[in-house]
Structures are given as C-alpha cells and as structure tokens.
Design a protein around this motif. Sequence first.
Motif, PDB file in Angstrom:
ATOM      1  N   LEU A  57      -1.300  -1.779  11.955  1.00 12.19           N
ATOM      2  CA  LEU A  57      -2.430  -2.544  11.181  1.00 12.19           C
ATOM      3  C   LEU A  57      -1.313  -3.721  12.005  1.00 12.19           C
ATOM      4  CD1 LEU A  57      -4.314  -3.375   8.507  1.00 12.19           C
ATOM      5  CD2 LEU A  57      -3.571  -0.965   9.081  1.00 12.19           C
ATOM      6  N   LEU A  81       0.309   4.789  16.464  1.00 15.10           N
ATOM      7  CA  LEU A  81       0.316   5.526  15.433  1.00 15.10           C
ATOM      8  C   LEU A  81       1.068   7.534  15.671  1.00 15.10           C
ATOM      9  CD1 LEU A  81      -3.888   5.197  15.145  1.00 15.10           C
ATOM     10  CD2 LEU A  81      -2.590   5.410  13.299  1.00 15.10           C
ATOM     11  N   ARG A  95      12.599   1.528  -2.450  1.00  8.56           N
ATOM     12  CA  ARG A  95      12.921   3.196  -1.550  1.00  8.56           C
ATOM     13  C   ARG A  95      12.748   2.898  -0.084  1.00  8.56           C
ATOM     14  NH1 ARG A  95       8.043   5.216   0.310  1.00  8.56           N
ATOM     15  NH2 ARG A  95       6.273   4.477  -0.573  1.00  8.56           N
ATOM     16  N   TRP A 138      -2.953   6.433   7.494  1.00  9.12           N
ATOM     17  CA  TRP A 138      -2.440   7.693   8.701  1.00  9.12           C
ATOM     18  C   TRP A 138      -3.372   8.456   9.143  1.00  9.12           C
ATOM     19  CZ3 TRP A 138       0.691  11.055   9.690  1.00  9.12           C
ATOM     20  CH2 TRP A 138       1.254  11.548  10.830  1.00  9.12           C
ATOM     21  N   HIS A 139      -2.903   9.896   8.149  1.00  9.83           N
ATOM     22  CA  HIS A 139      -2.677  10.624   8.492  1.00  9.83           C
ATOM     23  C   HIS A 139      -4.248  10.799   9.017  1.00  9.83           C
ATOM     24  CE1 HIS A 139      -1.958  15.083   6.868  1.00  9.83           C
ATOM     25  NE2 HIS A 139      -2.220  14.909   8.328  1.00  9.83           N
ATOM     26  N   LYS A 159       5.637  12.564   7.255  1.00  5.02           N
ATOM     27  CA  LYS A 159       5.669  11.349   5.750  1.00  5.02           C
ATOM     28  C   LYS A 159       7.065  11.582   4.941  1.00  5.02           C
ATOM     29  CE  LYS A 159       1.287  11.944   5.405  1.00  5.02           C
ATOM     30  NZ  LYS A 159      -0.692  13.086   4.685  1.00  5.02           N
ATOM     31  N   TRP A 172       1.622   3.698  10.138  1.00  2.01           N
ATOM     32  CA  TRP A 172      -0.111   3.144  10.160  1.00  2.01           C
ATOM     33  C   TRP A 172       0.605   1.881   9.723  1.00  2.01           C
ATOM     34  CZ3 TRP A 172       0.120  -0.496   5.392  1.00  2.01           C
ATOM     35  CH2 TRP A 172      -1.063  -0.818   4.744  1.00  2.01           C
ATOM     36  N   ALA A 201      -0.480   4.554   2.294  1.00  2.00           N
ATOM     37  CA  ALA A 201      -0.493   4.284   3.452  1.00  2.00           C
ATOM     38  C   ALA A 201      -0.238   5.228   4.541  1.00  2.00           C
ATOM     39  CB  ALA A 201       1.071   3.158   3.709  1.00  2.00           C
ATOM     40  N   GLU A 202       0.047   6.456   3.791  1.00  2.00           N
ATOM     41  CA  GLU A 202       0.260   7.588   4.575  1.00  2.00           C
ATOM     42  C   GLU A 202      -0.619   8.419   4.763  1.00  2.00           C
ATOM     43  OE1 GLU A 202       4.190   8.968   2.826  1.00  2.00           O
ATOM     44  OE2 GLU A 202       2.935   9.704   0.766  1.00  2.00           O
ATOM     45  N   HIS A 203      -1.567   8.247   3.761  1.00  2.00           N
ATOM     46  CA  HIS A 203      -3.035   8.559   3.455  1.00  2.00           C
ATOM     47  C   HIS A 203      -3.981   8.458   4.748  1.00  2.00           C
ATOM     48  CE1 HIS A 203      -6.782  10.145   2.357  1.00  2.00           C
ATOM     49  NE2 HIS A 203      -7.414   9.211   1.527  1.00  2.00           N
ATOM     50  N   LEU A 258      12.082  -0.887   2.062  1.00  2.00           N
ATOM     51  CA  LEU A 258      10.916  -1.367   2.248  1.00  2.00           C
ATOM     52  C   LEU A 258      10.578  -2.506   1.357  1.00  2.00           C
ATOM     53  CD1 LEU A 258       7.982   1.532  -0.459  1.00  2.00           C
ATOM     54  CD2 LEU A 258       8.604   1.025   2.400  1.00  2.00           C
ATOM     55  N   GLU A 292       1.039  11.673  -2.252  1.00  2.00           N
ATOM     56  CA  GLU A 292       1.308  10.843  -1.262  1.00  2.00           C
ATOM     57  C   GLU A 292       0.664   9.585  -1.790  1.00  2.00           C
ATOM     58  OE1 GLU A 292      -2.889  11.780   0.828  1.00  2.00           O
ATOM     59  OE2 GLU A 292      -2.049  11.934   2.977  1.00  2.00           O
ATOM     60  N   ASN A 293       0.423   8.645  -0.446  1.00  2.00           N
ATOM     61  CA  ASN A 293       0.889   7.209  -0.940  1.00  2.00           C
ATOM     62  C   ASN A 293      -0.536   6.498  -0.324  1.00  2.00           C
ATOM     63  OD1 ASN A 293       1.578   5.902   1.308  1.00  2.00           O
ATOM     64  ND2 ASN A 293       3.810   6.452   0.485  1.00  2.00           N
ATOM     65  N   LEU A 353       0.490  -0.800   0.420  1.00  2.00           N
ATOM     66  CA  LEU A 353      -0.153  -0.270   0.204  1.00  2.00           C
ATOM     67  C   LEU A 353       0.769   1.167  -0.190  1.00  2.00           C
ATOM     68  CD1 LEU A 353      -3.107   1.043  -0.123  1.00  2.00           C
ATOM     69  CD2 LEU A 353      -3.254   1.079   2.178  1.00  2.00           C
ATOM     70  N   LYS A 354       2.303   0.699   0.212  1.00  2.00           N
ATOM     71  CA  LYS A 354       2.729   2.148   0.323  1.00  2.00           C
ATOM     72  C   LYS A 354       3.679   2.409  -1.186  1.00  2.00           C
ATOM     73  CE  LYS A 354       4.751   0.308   5.168  1.00  2.00           C
ATOM     74  NZ  LYS A 354       5.928  -0.743   5.449  1.00  2.00           N
ATOM     75  N   GLN A 355       3.222   1.879  -1.764  1.00  2.00           N
ATOM     76  CA  GLN A 355       3.647   2.401  -3.480  1.00  2.00           C
ATOM     77  C   GLN A 355       2.300   2.658  -4.265  1.00  2.00           C
ATOM     78  OE1 GLN A 355       6.333   2.506  -3.816  1.00  2.00           O
ATOM     79  NE2 GLN A 355       7.816   1.031  -3.265  1.00  2.00           N
ATOM     80  N   LEU A 376      -7.707   2.934   9.172  1.00  2.00           N
ATOM     81  CA  LEU A 376      -6.349   2.185   8.510  1.00  2.00           C
ATOM     82  C   LEU A 376      -6.494   1.156   7.748  1.00  2.00           C
ATOM     83  CD1 LEU A 376      -5.686   1.783  12.223  1.00  2.00           C
ATOM     84  CD2 LEU A 376      -4.253   3.031  10.736  1.00  2.00           C
ATOM     85  N   ILE A 396       1.752  17.859  11.287  1.00  2.00           N
ATOM     86  CA  ILE A 396       1.830  16.494  11.170  1.00  2.00           C
ATOM     87  C   ILE A 396       1.457  15.868   9.713  1.00  2.00           C
ATOM     88  CG2 ILE A 396       0.981  16.040  13.745  1.00  2.00           C
ATOM     89  CD1 ILE A 396      -1.057  14.439  12.354  1.00  2.00           C
ATOM     90  N   ALA A 434      -6.233   8.512  10.531  1.00  2.00           N
ATOM     91  CA  ALA A 434      -6.125   8.085  11.424  1.00  2.00           C
ATOM     92  C   ALA A 434      -6.441   8.501  12.711  1.00  2.00           C
ATOM     93  CB  ALA A 434      -5.468   6.644  11.670  1.00  2.00           C
ATOM     94  N   ALA A 490       5.541   8.077   8.596  1.00  2.00           N
ATOM     95  CA  ALA A 490       4.167   7.976   8.543  1.00  2.00           C
ATOM     96  C   ALA A 490       3.483   6.501   8.095  1.00  2.00           C
ATOM     97  CB  ALA A 490       3.507   8.895   7.592  1.00  2.00           C
ATOM     98  N   GLU A 491       4.735   5.961   7.369  1.00  2.00           N
ATOM     99  CA  GLU A 491       3.726   4.974   6.495  1.00  2.00           C
ATOM    100  C   GLU A 491       4.582   3.956   7.230  1.00  2.00           C
ATOM    101  OE1 GLU A 491       5.259   5.162   2.716  1.00  2.00           O
ATOM    102  OE2 GLU A 491       7.002   4.645   3.069  1.00  2.00           O
TER     103      GLU A 491
END
Lengths: 199, 199
Positions: free
Chosen positions: B44, B68, B31, A40-41, B18, B40, A36-38, B26, A33-34, A17-19, A68, B14, A43, B36-37
């Motif tokens: 999970l 978080l 990368r 988190w934000h 990211k 997340w 996964a970080e979205h 990863l 943005e990816n 999901l980070k990709q 999540l 915040i 949450a 942030a990711e």
Amino acid sequence: VNRLSQQIRFIVEIDKLKQVVRQTILMDRSRAENSAEHSWHLALMALVLSEHAAFRQVDVGRVLKMVLIHDLVEIDAGDTFCYDEGPASASKTERETAGAERIFNLLPEDQAKTFRALWDEFEKAETPESRFARALDRLQPVLHNYLTKGMAWRKHGIRKSQVLGRNQVIEDGAPALWSFAKAIIEEAAQKGYLASDPS
Amino acid sequence: VNRLSQQIRFIVEIDKLKQVVRQTILMDRSRAENSAEHSWHLALMALVLSEHAAFRQVDVGRVLKMVLIHDLVEIDAGDTFCYDEGPASASKTERETAGAERIFNLLPEDQAKTFRALWDEFEKAETPESRFARALDRLQPVLHNYLTKGMAWRKHGIRKSQVLGRNQVIEDGAPALWSFAKAIIEEAAQKGYLASDPS
C-alpha cells in the motif's frame, strides 16, 4: 496540509486493518486471520494463478491493486461473514460505502479518486480483472476451510449447498479454479467438514 | 504433479508467513506485527508514495511484486531485527538464500525463476525499483516506532545514531521520504524514545 502529510495519515490509518478479524482460521489452526494478511495472501494468489483467469488479457497489476485495497472499508464496516444472511449482510453495502468515503478521502484528491474507482470496480464485478480478483477472494477461505477440516464452516453449521451456491462466482473469474474448488468442497462434504443438507 | 497442484502447494506453504513475528509493534501498541501484514502495508505504501521515488520512471508493478515476496524467505530463516549485530545478522544471507531455494522452488519452474529474480533484485538493491522498495521497508518500522513512542527501540536500547545509520539507505530510494524520516527520528530522540549516544 501537503501531499506527503495526507499520504502518511492514510498509511497510519490503514494499520487498523491488521486488527479486523475474519472468520477464516489460519491453516495451522492457531488463530483467526486478519484482513491485512488476507489481502496479502490474495495478492500472492493473483501473481501465481493469473494464467487461470477466465480472460487471457487480464491486467495483473490492476488485480493486485484491487485485492490490496478491497478490504480497507472493513476498518469502519468490520468483516461480514460471506454466509451471513442476517442484518449484518443487509447493511453491508451501506456500511462499506461510508467506509470508502471516509478512508479513501484521507488521500490527496487524485489518489482518493483512483482508489475509489478500483474499489467500485471490485464491487461491481464486471471487468475481467474484478471477476478474477473476486474469484480469489472466494477461493482463499474455501482452501483454508478445507485444510483446517472445516473449522469456520463447522462453527457456523454451514452446509455444502451454501458453500457451492456462495462460491459459484469463482467460475466467472477463473473456471479452472472453480473446478478445483468444487473438488475440495466435495471431498470436504465426504469427510464431514460440512453440515448435511436436508435430503 | 500438474501446474495448479504446484501453485496450490506454494499458496498453502506461504500461509506460514502470517506466523513470522517481527520486532515492530502495531500502531495501537496491542501486539507485534507479522511479516505477511507487514508486506501488505509496504505494498500500500508503494501505491501511495511512488511519486517520491528517487527515479521518475519507477515501475510500480515491479515494486509491488518485490515487496509482496521479499519476506517469504523468513518462513525458513525467521525475521532478523535490523539493528541486530550478533550471530543472527552474520548468518542472515545464508539462511535466507536457503529459504529462497526451497520456497520458490515449490512453484512451477518458470514462476520459481521469476520470483527468485525479483527476490535477488530486491536483495541487491541496484535498480530504482529495488532501492525504492527497500526505502519503504526501512521507513515503515521507523513510522511504527515513532507512533508507539519507540516501543521496539526502547526494548532493545536502540540509539539515535543507530537509527540514522541503519536507515540512511532510504535516501537512495526516496530522498523526500528520508527527509521525513529524519524529522521524525529527531523528534523521537527529543521525546526520549531513543537511548542516548555517548557524547
């Protein structure tokens, strides 16, 4: 295969999901943005903004779980831009449901059911928790667009009427956040971050 | 300044997490991961792995909140590599505490106190929830290193004894996960992902 092996397989799978890259641009304008970080934000937004939910008794724990996991289906389905009205939008439900089938079923059966139920609840948007979760999911890109001077909106020629129409569901989940969103959308339009609507 | 303005300021601030880059790579080796990711992913893992916590009655909701927010201080302090034994490691507590002071205090006072208490609980590692949260925070990079053939370990010449020593705290929070971690560390050593210890 024992439970822990199944769980680890799921944890490994979701690294993808980070990709998954979104249309939203980070607030410092450096990159997209990816998902996964979205997630988190969202949450963190749920933790901070729950007092603005439309229903007082919103269960923040369930909102957290929903935000999540809500985008995990994008590992298979990709992210669909919320203003997309083409073929990607038409096939979204089908693609995402297939993703849910595959990805949640990597887990032990009891957990797969729990996760699927949470995803279904988010998608149906009937409960106070899912309506609040969806409000956050809509508010976040509006805020990013506002602060990046409409980078994603301008790239796609999005109009003010589209932004208002697409995001009005924020009101269902969090009326105070919809008032805030309307104010920044109005300001964005005045500053020229949005394309003109035919008058 | 009203509550919502303070909350939005925090949510905007915040976004910077990211951009905090970690040593972890990863699983697809493309990368470095950002904090942030990473947060997340830990959330999970908390949802999926809570049955393996050392204490049966672990409050998963509090674990979620802790993972978080646990790295928000890195917005000011940066990420410190867990095998770092130099000046960055020595000043870590001081830098992170200053970050906590500034960042949590962007929130309304009641929320600032709640968030700070969660961060302190995570740092002290005394409660079942914080011990489980810290176990996940240690397990995740071990798993990423194992699956990337030790990319981050090899870059820094990390030895098996360091990995075992640094991550043994996983046992405090989740003994079954420590058994799993030890098995993959052993396999990693056999496959040459770790530097040799002096015999």
